[in-house]
Structures are given as C-alpha cells and as structure tokens.
Design an enzyme around this catalytic site. Sequence first.
Site, PDB file in Angstrom:
ATOM      1  N   LYS A 255      40.169  82.717  42.036  1.00 41.37           N
ATOM      2  CA  LYS A 255      39.042  83.159  41.212  1.00 41.37           C
ATOM      3  C   LYS A 255      37.924  83.703  41.671  1.00 41.37           C
ATOM      4  O   LYS A 255      37.251  84.721  41.534  1.00 41.37           O
ATOM      5  CB  LYS A 255      38.889  81.953  39.955  1.00 41.37           C
ATOM      6  CG  LYS A 255      39.891  81.610  39.245  1.00 41.37           C
ATOM      7  CD  LYS A 255      39.307  80.766  38.284  1.00 41.37           C
ATOM      8  CE  LYS A 255      38.725  79.400  38.625  1.00 41.37           C
ATOM      9  NZ  LYS A 255      39.965  78.410  39.462  1.00 41.37           N
TER      10      LYS A 255
ATOM     11  N   ARG B 202      35.983  75.634  30.686  1.00 41.73           N
ATOM     12  CA  ARG B 202      36.967  74.971  31.349  1.00 41.73           C
ATOM     13  C   ARG B 202      37.675  73.858  30.359  1.00 41.73           C
ATOM     14  O   ARG B 202      38.301  73.163  30.615  1.00 41.73           O
ATOM     15  CB  ARG B 202      36.495  74.217  32.345  1.00 41.73           C
ATOM     16  CG  ARG B 202      37.053  74.219  33.611  1.00 41.73           C
ATOM     17  CD  ARG B 202      36.564  73.521  34.928  1.00 41.73           C
ATOM     18  NE  ARG B 202      36.018  74.369  35.688  1.00 41.73           N
ATOM     19  CZ  ARG B 202      36.042  74.416  37.124  1.00 41.73           C
ATOM     20  NH1 ARG B 202      36.775  73.270  37.613  1.00 41.73           N
ATOM     21  NH2 ARG B 202      35.489  75.402  37.592  1.00 41.73           N
TER      22      ARG B 202
ATOM     23  N   ARG C   5      41.808  75.476  53.168  1.00 38.58           N
ATOM     24  CA  ARG C   5      40.582  76.336  52.811  1.00 38.58           C
ATOM     25  C   ARG C   5      39.586  75.829  53.451  1.00 38.58           C
ATOM     26  O   ARG C   5      39.512  74.735  53.510  1.00 38.58           O
ATOM     27  CB  ARG C   5      40.455  76.338  51.168  1.00 38.58           C
ATOM     28  CG  ARG C   5      39.035  76.968  50.686  1.00 38.58           C
ATOM     29  CD  ARG C   5      39.199  77.211  49.281  1.00 38.58           C
ATOM     30  NE  ARG C   5      38.828  76.230  48.435  1.00 38.58           N
ATOM     31  CZ  ARG C   5      38.785  75.979  46.948  1.00 38.58           C
ATOM     32  NH1 ARG C   5      38.910  77.549  46.537  1.00 38.58           N
ATOM     33  NH2 ARG C   5      38.502  75.053  46.590  1.00 38.58           N
TER      34      ARG C   5
ATOM     35  N   ARG D 134      35.476  72.254  51.864  1.00 38.95           N
ATOM     36  CA  ARG D 134      34.547  71.771  50.847  1.00 38.95           C
ATOM     37  C   ARG D 134      35.030  70.069  50.590  1.00 38.95           C
ATOM     38  O   ARG D 134      36.055  69.692  50.750  1.00 38.95           O
ATOM     39  CB  ARG D 134      34.892  72.212  49.767  1.00 38.95           C
ATOM     40  CG  ARG D 134      34.061  73.513  49.428  1.00 38.95           C
ATOM     41  CD  ARG D 134      34.629  74.372  48.338  1.00 38.95           C
ATOM     42  NE  ARG D 134      35.036  73.757  47.004  1.00 38.95           N
ATOM     43  CZ  ARG D 134      35.463  74.453  45.913  1.00 38.95           C
ATOM     44  NH1 ARG D 134      35.382  75.481  45.830  1.00 38.95           N
ATOM     45  NH2 ARG D 134      35.557  73.570  44.562  1.00 38.95           N
TER      46      ARG D 134
ATOM     47  N   ARG E  52      41.664  67.389  40.037  1.00 33.85           N
ATOM     48  CA  ARG E  52      41.122  68.710  39.603  1.00 33.85           C
ATOM     49  C   ARG E  52      42.387  69.335  38.916  1.00 33.85           C
ATOM     50  O   ARG E  52      42.191  69.962  37.867  1.00 33.85           O
ATOM     51  CB  ARG E  52      40.546  69.461  40.676  1.00 33.85           C
ATOM     52  CG  ARG E  52      39.081  69.175  40.762  1.00 33.85           C
ATOM     53  CD  ARG E  52      38.552  69.324  42.156  1.00 33.85           C
ATOM     54  NE  ARG E  52      38.478  70.743  42.623  1.00 33.85           N
ATOM     55  CZ  ARG E  52      38.927  71.100  43.961  1.00 33.85           C
ATOM     56  NH1 ARG E  52      39.059  70.368  44.819  1.00 33.85           N
ATOM     57  NH2 ARG E  52      38.531  72.582  44.424  1.00 33.85           N
TER      58      ARG E  52
HETATM   59  P1  ADP Z   1      37.464  74.218  41.556  1.00 34.81           P
HETATM   60  O1  ADP Z   1      37.750  75.358  40.649  1.00 34.81           O
HETATM   61  O2  ADP Z   1      38.198  74.467  42.893  1.00 34.81           O
HETATM   62  O3  ADP Z   1      37.454  73.084  41.095  1.00 34.81           O
HETATM   63  P2  ADP Z   1      34.608  75.133  41.402  1.00 34.81           P
HETATM   64  O4  ADP Z   1      33.853  75.713  42.304  1.00 34.81           O
HETATM   65  O5  ADP Z   1      34.901  76.017  40.161  1.00 34.81           O
HETATM   66  O6  ADP Z   1      36.009  74.475  41.997  1.00 34.81           O
HETATM   67  O7  ADP Z   1      33.978  73.977  40.648  1.00 34.81           O
HETATM   68  C1  ADP Z   1      33.770  72.548  41.487  1.00 34.81           C
HETATM   69  C2  ADP Z   1      33.454  71.426  40.638  1.00 34.81           C
HETATM   70  O8  ADP Z   1      32.285  71.738  39.891  1.00 34.81           O
HETATM   71  C3  ADP Z   1      34.627  71.126  39.617  1.00 34.81           C
HETATM   72  O9  ADP Z   1      35.499  70.066  40.148  1.00 34.81           O
HETATM   73  C4  ADP Z   1      33.446  70.411  38.584  1.00 34.81           C
HETATM   74  O10 ADP Z   1      33.185  69.126  38.904  1.00 34.81           O
HETATM   75  C5  ADP Z   1      32.314  71.244  38.494  1.00 34.81           C
HETATM   76  N1  ADP Z   1      32.555  72.129  37.270  1.00 34.81           N
HETATM   77  C6  ADP Z   1      32.450  73.859  37.421  1.00 34.81           C
HETATM   78  N2  ADP Z   1      32.584  74.217  36.443  1.00 34.81           N
HETATM   79  C7  ADP Z   1      32.715  73.386  35.467  1.00 34.81           C
HETATM   80  C8  ADP Z   1      32.810  73.491  34.144  1.00 34.81           C
HETATM   81  N3  ADP Z   1      32.923  74.575  33.206  1.00 34.81           N
HETATM   82  N4  ADP Z   1      32.917  72.337  33.441  1.00 34.81           N
HETATM   83  C9  ADP Z   1      32.778  71.157  33.850  1.00 34.81           C
HETATM   84  N5  ADP Z   1      32.798  70.885  35.230  1.00 34.81           N
HETATM   85  C10 ADP Z   1      32.609  71.909  36.077  1.00 34.81           C
END
Ligand code: ADP
Length: 222
Positions: A17, A93, A130, A162, A173
């Site tokens: 993404k 999400r 990654r 990360r 996740r």
């Molecule tokens: P990934 O999709 O690999 O988990 P992201 O960088 O998109 O990585 O998000 C990292 C973290 O940020 C998530 O695991 C969550 O804790 C938080 N997060 C990001 N976007 C949201 C969202 N829309 N709702 C809730 N938590 C979020």
Amino acid sequence: MIPGARLVVLGKQGAGKGTQCVRLARHYVIPHISTGEMFRAAVKGGTEFGRKAKAYMDTGELVPDDVVIGVVRERLDQDDTKERGFCLDGFPRTVAQAEALEELLSPRGLDLVLDLEVPTDVVLRRLATRRACQDCGENYSIDSPPKSAWICDSCGGEVVQREDDNVGAIRRRLDLYEKETAPLIAWYMRADKLVAVDGIGSPDDVTGRLVRAIDARRARHA
Ligand code: ADP
C-alpha cells in the site's frame, strides 16, 4: 490539468500500500495520507499523543477509532485535500472508520477503493525481510537494500527494521486485518466503489494495474 481523485487503498500489511500510494499520489497529483506515517511522525516527535499511539503500534493493536478519526478529520479539512482529493493509506481500517469517512466526505464521497490483493504467505515473507528509513519511511528489504550500507538512498536517513515488524506484532496486525478491515471489502463492494487489483509482480506492474483500474472507473463516470 490532471483532475484530482479521492482514493482509498486497502490491503494486508505488506501488500505494498505505502509504495503504491506514493506512486498514485505522484501520478494524480494528490496528497498521500498514511495514518501509520502520521502516527510514526508523532512518536518521533515525542508528543503526548505519540507516546500513547506507540503503545498500540508496537504490539500491533489498532489505535482507537475516535483518535484516528479525529486525526483524519483534521487532515481532510486542509485545502490541498479539499481541492485535489487524496490517496488514503491505512484508513479506514474498521467499519466505524469507514462510516465516519462517508460522513466527512458527504455529499461527494469517494471515487474508488482499491483492494491490493496479496496472499498471506507472500506478505509474511515481505514483512520479515522489510526494512524502512527512520526519517522518510522509504521501504527496502534485505534482498534489495539501499546502495550504501543501510543509509537511505532518498534522504540519507538510517534504514532499520520497524519496531512492529516482529513476529508477535505481525501476527496480531494480520489477525486484526481479517477481523476488522477485511469486512470493508464487502462493504465497499455493496456501495459499488471497490475494485480488486492483483498486488503480485514488480512495483511498476502493480502501479500500471492500479492506474488502469482508476482511469477505467473515471471513463465510466465521465
Ligand atoms: P501496517 O499496515 O503495516 O500495520 P501502518 O504503517 O499502516 O502499518 O500502521 C502502523 C500502526 O499504526 C498500526 O498497526 C496501528 O497501530 C496504527 N494505525 C494506523 N492506521 C490506523 C487506523 N486507521 N486505525 C487504527 N490504527 C491505525
């Protein structure tokens, strides 16, 4: 002038993404809005909000809906997104977030939701290998590292794993993706907003598929 677009990209962790949203944002000249990047910036900035978000992120839990929705509301209220649109990455999400987004965007709504499809065994392999730049977020992997030993090609920042790319947080996740986010696919399908795109292949191939899907939808509505 290139017309703007209001896009959401869905997909499992590691589906690509982030990489694809950067490219779509460039192609359609729209802001890339990544909630994950926004939260990581807050963590780095050491704000009170960042400290709270870090606890959720490091264990792979979702940041509570009301907090995320507040952050996105503020961002969508800015002139660039109002004028050009956006490419949303990592939001919505949950169904509650999708409902809030509908309300925020009413009456025009989203143009299209792209579901980037990649099987779980592939994303698990991608996540394990990654690496990301601590400063600009650029992604690498141990199979395609930056040119000079873990220094970011784009900004010179340090490239590391990360904190949430550990086995426990990855599992959590992906579980939450199935439970909370995957239902959005049917939700957007019912609204006739969803297009599924194969996320396997080179980044250029995948971008080509996404752009064709978006342009085909535009032609339909022109
Ligand atoms: P990934 O999709 O690999 O988990 P992201 O960088 O998109 O990585 O998000 C990292 C973290 O940020 C998530 O695991 C969550 O804790 C938080 N997060 C990001 N976007 C949201 C969202 N829309 N709702 C809730 N938590 C979020």
